[in-house]
Design a protein around this motif. Structure first.
Motif, short mmCIF file in Angstrom:
data_model
loop_
_atom_site.label_atom_id
_atom_site.label_comp_id
_atom_site.label_asym_id
_atom_site.label_seq_id
_atom_site.Cartn_x
_atom_site.Cartn_y
_atom_site.Cartn_z
N ALA A 46 0.83 -1.20 0.00
CA ALA A 46 0.00 0.00 0.00
C ALA A 46 0.87 1.25 0.00
CB ALA A 46 -0.92 0.01 1.22
N PHE A 47 0.45 2.25 -0.79
CA PHE A 47 1.18 3.52 -0.78
C PHE A 47 0.22 4.68 -0.89
CE2 PHE A 47 0.85 2.80 -5.31
CZ PHE A 47 1.02 4.02 -5.97
N ALA A 48 0.70 5.84 -0.51
CA ALA A 48 -0.08 7.08 -0.55
C ALA A 48 0.55 8.03 -1.55
CB ALA A 48 -0.13 7.72 0.83
N VAL A 49 -0.26 8.95 -2.05
CA VAL A 49 0.19 9.89 -3.07
C VAL A 49 -0.18 11.31 -2.65
CG1 VAL A 49 0.00 10.58 -5.49
CG2 VAL A 49 -0.08 8.15 -4.87
N LYS A 50 0.79 12.19 -2.65
CA LYS A 50 0.54 13.59 -2.34
C LYS A 50 -0.49 14.16 -3.29
CE LYS A 50 3.27 17.89 -1.77
NZ LYS A 50 4.65 18.42 -1.81
N ASP A 51 -1.40 14.97 -2.77
CA ASP A 51 -2.54 15.39 -3.58
C ASP A 51 -2.24 16.55 -4.53
OD1 ASP A 51 -5.06 15.13 -4.56
OD2 ASP A 51 -6.04 16.23 -2.95
N ASN A 52 -1.04 16.58 -5.06
CA ASN A 52 -0.75 17.39 -6.25
C ASN A 52 -0.23 16.50 -7.38
OD1 ASN A 52 1.72 16.85 -5.04
ND2 ASN A 52 2.61 18.84 -5.53
N VAL A 88 -2.56 1.97 -4.57
CA VAL A 88 -2.78 3.33 -4.06
C VAL A 88 -3.89 3.30 -3.03
CG1 VAL A 88 -3.35 5.71 -4.62
CG2 VAL A 88 -2.14 4.31 -6.29
N ALA A 89 -3.60 3.77 -1.80
CA ALA A 89 -4.63 3.86 -0.77
C ALA A 89 -5.42 5.15 -0.91
CB ALA A 89 -3.99 3.80 0.61
N GLY A 90 -4.72 6.26 -1.19
CA GLY A 90 -5.43 7.52 -1.31
C GLY A 90 -4.48 8.68 -1.47
N VAL A 130 3.58 11.59 7.19
CA VAL A 130 2.91 11.05 8.38
C VAL A 130 2.29 9.69 8.07
CG1 VAL A 130 1.04 11.41 10.04
CG2 VAL A 130 2.51 13.32 9.38
N ALA A 131 1.71 9.52 6.89
CA ALA A 131 1.08 8.24 6.54
C ALA A 131 2.07 7.09 6.53
CB ALA A 131 0.39 8.36 5.17
N VAL A 132 3.33 7.38 6.21
CA VAL A 132 4.39 6.36 6.27
C VAL A 132 4.86 6.18 7.71
CG1 VAL A 132 6.77 5.84 5.61
CG2 VAL A 132 5.16 6.66 3.91
N ALA A 133 5.12 7.29 8.40
CA ALA A 133 5.68 7.22 9.74
C ALA A 133 4.75 6.55 10.74
CB ALA A 133 6.05 8.62 10.23
N ASP A 134 3.43 6.71 10.54
CA ASP A 134 2.50 6.08 11.49
C ASP A 134 2.14 4.66 11.10
OD1 ASP A 134 0.50 6.19 9.52
OD2 ASP A 134 -0.62 7.80 10.49
N GLY A 135 2.75 4.15 10.03
CA GLY A 135 2.58 2.75 9.67
C GLY A 135 1.38 2.44 8.81
N THR A 136 0.62 3.45 8.38
CA THR A 136 -0.56 3.18 7.56
C THR A 136 -0.19 2.60 6.21
OG1 THR A 136 -1.75 4.99 8.65
CG2 THR A 136 -2.65 4.19 6.56
N VAL A 137 0.83 3.15 5.57
CA VAL A 137 1.30 2.65 4.27
C VAL A 137 2.79 2.38 4.34
CG1 VAL A 137 -0.51 3.78 2.91
CG2 VAL A 137 1.61 5.02 3.42
N ALA A 138 3.27 1.58 3.39
CA ALA A 138 4.69 1.20 3.38
C ALA A 138 5.57 2.29 2.80
CB ALA A 138 4.87 -0.10 2.60
N PHE A 139 5.02 3.05 1.84
CA PHE A 139 5.78 4.15 1.26
C PHE A 139 4.79 5.16 0.71
CE2 PHE A 139 5.10 1.45 -2.45
CZ PHE A 139 4.87 2.35 -3.49
N SER A 140 5.30 6.30 0.29
CA SER A 140 4.43 7.31 -0.29
C SER A 140 5.23 8.16 -1.26
CB SER A 140 3.81 8.20 0.80
OG SER A 140 4.82 8.94 1.48
N LEU A 141 4.48 8.87 -2.09
CA LEU A 141 5.07 9.85 -3.01
C LEU A 141 4.80 11.25 -2.49
CD1 LEU A 141 4.14 8.49 -6.56
CD2 LEU A 141 6.23 8.10 -5.24
N GLY A 142 5.82 12.09 -2.56
CA GLY A 142 5.67 13.51 -2.30
C GLY A 142 6.23 14.26 -3.48
#
Length: 533
Positions: A46-52, A88-90, A130-142
């Motif tokens: 699971a990963f998150a994506v910055k909303d830009n 993609v989680a969100g 924060v989504a990575v640091a709190d363990g919700t997702v394994a990685f994210s894009l910024g």
């Protein structure tokens, strides 16, 4: 592979609207998980994506609701990760239009660092970190123009990769400064960050800013450190960085001067090239602090822009001469940390402080890797960033794995996390080790809260309370803290030997309906012997 925990993701998205702007529902996530080929390199992760950054099926807001649009396709960098099996989680919160380094410039809320205590999460990629640091997702894009892929990593104790410009495509990204923008990667550790980078990087033909290149991998690079630094009177951050002697010292004055051009020079006008029309048509839709930054761009002429380009060329030549002496430069990611209250008191000035050692990188065409560097004595996260010339990304990643960082945090626990208590396993399961028993200074009161948990409150008429000290791996701190609910929060606890440690304190308001058990001397005594008079 890291199979997505759909229920945990959905719960986190629901509980943290300051971190998540939009997300896919549980049914959609389960469907995507079922369809993933288990042989793919990021299968089920699971990963998150910055909303830009565009994700098909979710709006792109850039932190401004009136700007929002629904993209028809994924940004190429997102699509590459999906093709590799990631889910993609969100979409995550950000400083509006990626303008700022604080994480406090969003109408969707201002996420706090996972370390609590009112500490900012850093921006502009606040939610992604924060989504990575709190363990919700394994990685994210910024994204990272001035430091937005590094400052949030520093303030949340995780890894941040700011690749060479163009190595990850910025097609499908709302521009901040189009000529300088980078897509960045957050992860809890370097191996995960490396897996993501290997999948995401590469030229995209349709992207005019995309590029490829390579430098030889250096196993033993020459490491430089600065001759002098400003830590903004933060002795803790200064001490944390002092463990890096380097092979040579260098003058970073030209780098800092280049960085000043980003917000104090005509590059701020480049932000108007893409956002000027929206700003003129919808001025009230833009936060006052964001609008103030963008509108400074109107004060520069074309001649100013050329003068700045000429000076930047001279400063880049100075940086090139630096690379003749060293291969890698190590700097503190940030010179100090700030709380939300401190940022509110000086939002512009303290934003510049946070970017002091980050904002030159893209102007001077550098790659950068940010890694945690333990904690200061007052419990604030410390961090370092490795810089190299363009396309030195692999050398930086290799060196980052060998840095002599202090990767544990001493944590004081008061009640349910003590040895033998019901939640102690949350520490043990994360690799924490017991340092030993200790006592607070005689300035606390201990309460049995209505929730059943204990709460330690600082008080002028307090007593000493028995606690335990545990060493927790830095990479596990964020996930552990994410399970701690109000009225508990992280703070500094004074010990009876005159030192201070980071530990759990209770908000004073919660004591109003609680039982004072201070006389017992500690939670374990209260549980075994009952209250003392």
């Amino acid at each position: 592979m890291d199979d997505v925990d759909v229920e945990a993701v959905v719960a986190a998205v629901r509980e943290r609207p300051d971190v998540w702007i939009s997300a896919f529902g549980a049914d959609e996530l389960r469907k995507r998980a079922r369809e993933v080929d288990s042989g793919l390199p990021l299968a089920g992760t699971a990963f998150a994506v910055k909303d830009n950054i565009d994700v098909a099926g979710l709006p792109t807001t850039a932190g401004c609701l009136d700007f929002a649009y629904r993209p028809e396709r994924n940004a190429p960098v997102v699509q590459r990760l999906i093709d590799a099996g990631a889910i993609v989680a969100g979409k995550t919160n950000l400083d509006q239009f990626a303008t700022g380094l604080t994480g406090a410039r969003s109408p969707y809320g201002a996420p706090e660092s996972v370390f609590g205590g009112g500490l900012i999460s850093g921006g502009s990629s606040s939610g992604s970190a924060v989504a990575v640091a709190d363990g919700t997702v394994a990685f994210s894009l910024g994204t990272d123009t001035a430091g937005s892929g590094r400052v949030p990593a520093a303030l949340n104790g995780i890894v941040g990769i700011k690749p060479t410009r163009g190595l990850l495509s910025t097609l499908g990204v709302v521009p901040a400064c189009r000529s300088l923008d980078c897509v960045s990667v957050f992860a809890r550790d370097l191996p995960m960050a490396d897996r993501v980078m290997r999948v995401a990087r590469g030229r995209v033909r349709e992207d005019p800013w995309s590029r490829e290149g390579a430098r030889p991998l250096l196993v033993e690079p020459r490491v430089g450190v600065p001759e002098s630094l400003d830590f903004f009177s933060d002795a803790g951050q200064e001490k944390a960085f002092a463990r890096f002697p380097g092979d040579a010292t260098v003058d970073i004055g030209p780098l800092l001067e280049a960085g000043d051009l980003l917000y104090r020079g005509p590059w701020v006008a480049e932000r108007l090239a893409d956002l000027g029309e929206f700003l003129a048509a919808h001025p009230e839709s833009v936060l006052p602090v964001t609008r103030a930054v963008l509108e400074t761009g109107h004060g520069f002429t074309a001649a100013d822009a050329f003068r700045a380009q000429h000076r930047l060329r001279e400063l880049r030549a100075a940086a090139d001469r630096m690379w003749e002496r060293i291969d890698v430069l190590v700097l503190p990611t940030i010179g100090t940390t700030y709380t939300h209250a401190e940022i509110a008191a000086d939002p512009i000035g303290r934003n510049l402080d946070l970017g002091r050692y980050t904002q030159f990188a893209n102007l001077l065409d550098m790659a950068a890797v940010t890694v945690p560097n333990g904690f200061t004595a007052d419990g604030r996260p410390a961090s370092v960033t490795l810089f190299g010339p363009a396309f030195s990304d692999d050398t930086l990643a290799l060196l980052a794995r060998s840095l002599p960082v202090d990767d544990t945090m001493t944590l004081a626990v008061v009640g349910l996390h003590l040895s033998g208590e019901p939640r102690n396993h949350e520490l043990v399961d994360r690799g924490a080790t017991l340092v030993g028993a200790a006592r607070t200074a005689p300035c606390y009161r201990l309460y049995h809260l209505p929730s059943g948990a204990p709460g330690l409150v600082r008080s002028d008429d307090g007593s000493a309370v028995e606690i335990e000290l545990w060493q927790l791996p830095a990479a596990q701190v964020g996930g552990f803290l994410a399970g701690i609910a109000a009225p508990l929060s992280l703070g500094r606890i004074a010990l009876d030997d005159g030192t201070e440690v980071t530990g759990f304190l209770c908000e004073a308001y919660a004591a109003a309906g609680a039982t004072d058990i201070t006389a017992s001397g500690g939670w374990r005594n209260y549980r075994t012997e009952g209250p003392r008079s």
